[in-house]
Design an enzyme around this catalytic site. Sequence first.
Site: not given
Length: 461
Positions: A157, A278, A284, A291
């Site tokens: 979970h 970024s 970043k 992804e």
Amino acid sequence: MSEKPWAGRFNLPTDIFVEEFNASIYFDKRLYKFDIKGSIAHAVMLSRQGIIAESEARAIVSGLEQVLDEIEKGEFHFDIGDEDIHMAVEKRLTEIAGPVGGKLHTARSRNDQVAVDVRMYVMYEAETVKAYLINLIRVLVDKAVNNIGIVMPGFTHLQQGQPILFSHYLMAYFQMFKRDFQRINDLMIRANYCPLGAGALAGTTFPIDRNYTANTLGFYGPTENSIDSVSDRDFIIEFLSAASICMMHLSRLSEEIILFSNPDINFVTLTDDYCTGSSIMPQKKNPDIPELIRGKTGRVYGSLMTMLTIMKGLPLAYNKDMQEDKEPLFDAVDTLLASLKVFAPMIEKMKVNVDKMQQSAGKGYSTATDLADYLVRKGIPFREAHHIVGKTVAYAIDNNKNLEELSINEMQIFSKFIEKDVYNYITLDASVNSRNSYGGTSVESVMTQIKLAKSFLDDNL
């Protein structure tokens, strides 16, 4: 506009927009190697069977080899008027070899021709997928070996459950990708039969030798039913199913890499060459590769759903709907291979932040089950032990302590059976190495898993 093979039946030329809508040449041209290979085998078979002269077969084969050379050198002109790769190759062959080129299509149809082309393509790309999977499996096993003994939190979970070895975690993904490899192998067994010679749907009146062409092209043998031969696309659906499951596994691991590389968790660090930055936030470091793989998984799922939808209501035998099988197949192949190709080196170079993993594993009362097991060994039924430990954990939370930080006096508030030896059971290392059941997370058990994995690699390299 080139004359169509069926022009004798029609009074009007094909409408230009119909021609464009109907054509597949701009995507099925990637089948050219398989189309030419199949045609060469067919021509030689026709000669062996006395259906065409040996000299005619030599001229056809020589012409086909020239067509192959022209395509490989980028000198071949693909024309939408040729409709598909089969007609494009045959037209150019006839330009090279003369009218004898028209004899190549004796005893076959484009229906069995495309069926054999696509089967050969799927078999070829399946072998490539297997090679990439073996490389990824090798990377996972090597990383498990190099990080044996490192403890991390195990989750259910997405909440901390029990401490596990990081190597045990990696070997879970080994099992997934091993099954992917096996699925590819399995579908190749069913796909490896040759439909060439089935004709349009009913076979042919010529005395062809289907066993010869099947063996020449590397198949186990010919398909057994001419109707099924030209209308079957199960092998594509099976490949797309296996590809979808494999992408699902890549996506699951990608999701965890994205989470684990978050600076607040910091279990792993991706190297700079597998990340981007970024355009506005200078600090970043984005995990764009996992992804993208997570996103591309839906694309492969879409290919599978496309094929299932195309085939769901088709009557026997061939229908033009089946022309739509190639673009989703090609896209899924390209997506899966690209994902596997980039994934293995990303994992191989990924840094494991040992201290952060072990520090996190010590939080969240992850050894609570070990305390319950300890009480069971003292003769307390597990359900009662579970209740005792639950109250102990609640007390520890209220007092901002980990389980091993509780004193014996504090623990004995909840059970008089708890003694000083309890501390031998509720440390991280003790918890991990006590789980020595087959397939468990102890060092000994994981080393057994690694040994079996290496044997799998040795058998398939």
